[in-house]
Design an enzyme around this catalytic site. Structure first.
Site, PDB file in Angstrom:
ATOM      1  N   LEU A  27       0.821  -1.216   0.000  1.00  0.00           N
ATOM      2  CA  LEU A  27       0.000   0.000   0.000  1.00  0.00           C
ATOM      3  C   LEU A  27       0.850   1.259   0.000  1.00  0.00           C
ATOM      4  CD1 LEU A  27      -2.696  -0.928   2.670  1.00  0.00           C
ATOM      5  CD2 LEU A  27      -3.101  -0.596   0.216  1.00  0.00           C
ATOM      6  N   THR A  34       7.130  -0.433   5.920  1.00  0.00           N
ATOM      7  CA  THR A  34       6.353  -0.654   4.705  1.00  0.00           C
ATOM      8  C   THR A  34       4.945  -1.048   5.155  1.00  0.00           C
ATOM      9  OG1 THR A  34       7.100  -2.952   4.650  1.00  0.00           O
ATOM     10  CG2 THR A  34       8.271  -1.395   3.245  1.00  0.00           C
ATOM     11  N   ASP A 152       1.444  16.264  13.885  1.00  0.00           N
ATOM     12  CA  ASP A 152       1.821  16.207  12.475  1.00  0.00           C
ATOM     13  C   ASP A 152       0.598  16.142  11.569  1.00  0.00           C
ATOM     14  OD1 ASP A 152       3.553  16.298  10.340  1.00  0.00           O
ATOM     15  OD2 ASP A 152       4.040  14.167  10.397  1.00  0.00           O
TER      16      ASP A 152
END
Ligand code: ATP
Ligand code: MG
Ligand code: MG
Length: 429
Positions: A27, A34, A152
């Site tokens: 994805l 990952t 963030d």
């Protein structure tokens, strides 16, 4: 990075957690991990499997993320708070070491990709409104109920809700899970490609609709109307990526947030709290509506990107109160004792509502209403910014549609008086 301490190499059909999860396709990836689409054989659902790099600092970071994600899941039994849900976590031993793995609910594309697919033209305000409601509900939960600061927030870290999982039955949902590693074929033969294709199609359903609509609106030479691309789609999204999140009473980093979404108090090192997320939220909302980042600071001759950033903020929002400008541990790097920037002396004021009209061709009404919603969030004084809970009460979020692009206005000369300055500025290009 696929070496000792780094990423774990995964092939389609690989199994995890004693056979419970089976890798389907990649994805995405980030600095730490990952992420794979995996089939959960126990629940017959698709999940996102985030496989962390194995070196100790990455394992440490994963443990922190798992701690935060567990608190989020524990406090939201019904999974209705628009924040990513951790389903499970475990360790996986591979040739590169022990990898902590997080099993997350499977979501769709990020809002950044949505903006890109929309050719950086900005989304229709009604969609922006729906997205804002989701983000604010998520932030309210994190801030008020959990005491977590995301630190963030940005379009890349907000993912659209996937349309795949509602039907628990994978066959009914049009996807056939891959249950074992394809024999003697690591790259995937025709049969596998077909399955993968199908998976991709479904995972990008919203995007496919966009292109279909575009195609139906004419071929080469015609400009598709970008606002229409999400027509008929109930936009919902969730806040993700808690790798940098912290508890408000247990902060780790002085410098938080991605540059363009960074709050002034973070630049000035005046200390931060939940209100720093609210600043990033406001930057994100503008970006969704215009298709462009609100602040893109750059260093220039004789000044740093930080100073440029502060200048850009003041050009949009007016002069920073002296008390705030001079109150941070880094204030002396940028401001003189009168609260004026040391190296950038001439500012070109361009308030948000004018920017929306002049540059982005909002109607006067749309611009005014949207700016009324956002401007309190852009208060230089963090304590004065509305909370997520207060924002959710704002009339703009419950307004009926007003169409963007309805009234176009010509660039104008604007006269703005800010503090001691009284400048006449030419705006527009
Ligand atoms: P970063 O460097 O951004 O911190 P990271 O290693 O922590 O990266 P994430 O940002 O969590 O990794 O995920 C990497 C990518 O994987 C995302 O940008 C997104 O494309 C995809 N992704 C992550 N979580 C999900 C999910 N729940 N559903 C679908 N895709 C996901
Ligand atoms: Mg990320
Ligand atoms: Mg991360």
């Amino acid at each position: 990075s696929y070496r000792k301490g780094g990423y774990h190499a995964v092939r389609v059909g690989d199994s995890f957690a004693g056979g419970r999860y089976i890798a389907q396709r990649k994805l995405g990836w980030g600095q730490f991990s990952t992420v794979w689409l995996a089939y959960d054989t126990r629940s017959s659902r698709y999940v996102a499997l985030k496989i962390q790099k194995s070196a100790p600092q990455f394992a440490q970071a994963a443990l922190h993320e798992i701690e935060i994600l567990s608190a989020i899941a524990d406090g939201d039994a019904s999974n209705s708070k628009y924040v990513i849900r951790l389903v499970d976590h475990f360790k996986h031993a591979g040739p590169n070491g022990q990898h902590l793995c997080m099993v997350l609910e499977f979501l769709g594309d990020s809002l950044l990709r949505l903006i890109k697919y929309n050719r950086y033209k900005g989304l229709e305000l009604n969609k922006v409104r729906e997205i804002c409601k989701c983000i604010l509900t998520g932030l309210d939960y994190l801030h008020r109920e959990l005491g977590i600061i995301h630190t963030d927030l940005k379009p890349e870290n907000i993912l659209l809700c996937s349309t795949i999982n509602p039907s628990k039955d994978p066959v009914k949902s049009g996807m056939t899970p891959i249950l074992e590693r394809p024999e003697g074929n690591q790259n995937g033969g025709a049969a596998i490609n077909l399955v993968e294709k199908k998976l991709k199609q479904r995972a990008r359903r919203a995007v496919a609709r966009i292109s279909e609509r575009r195609a139906s609106m004419g071929g080469v030479g015609t400009t598709p109307k970008p606002d229409r691309s999400l027509d008929g789609i109930d936009v919902r999204c969730k806040v993700v990526d808690f790798g940098n999140a912290c508890w408000s009473d247990k902060q780790f980093a002085e410098e938080i947030q991605t540059r363009q979404y960074r709050a002034p108090e973070v630049i000035l090192r005046s200390g931060y709290s939940f209100s720093a997320d609210m600043w990033s939220f406001a930057c994100t909302a503008v970006e969704l509506a215009t298709g462009e980042m609100l602040f893109t600071p750059k260093e220039g001759q004789g000044y740093s990107d930080d100073e440029d950033h502060l200048a850009l903020m003041m050009e949009l929002l007016g002069k920073m109160p002296r008390k705030i400008a001079t109150g941070g541990a880094r204030s002396k790097d940028y401001f003189d004792r009168y609260g004026d920037l040391k190296r950038i002396r001439r500012l070109k004021y361009w308030p948000l509502d004018r920017l929306l009209v002049d540059k982005y061709k909002f109607s006067e009404t749309d611009a005014k209403k949207f700016a009324e919603f956002l401007c309190p969030l852009f208060d230089f004084e963090p304590e004065k910014r509305p909370t997520a809970q207060q924002c959710l009460q704002h009339p703009w979020l419950n307004m009926e549609n007003l169409t963007k692009n309805e009234v176009k206005s010509e660039p104008t000369i604007d006269k703005v008086s800010v503090g001691m300055r009284n400048l006449q500025i030419k705006v527009g290009k």
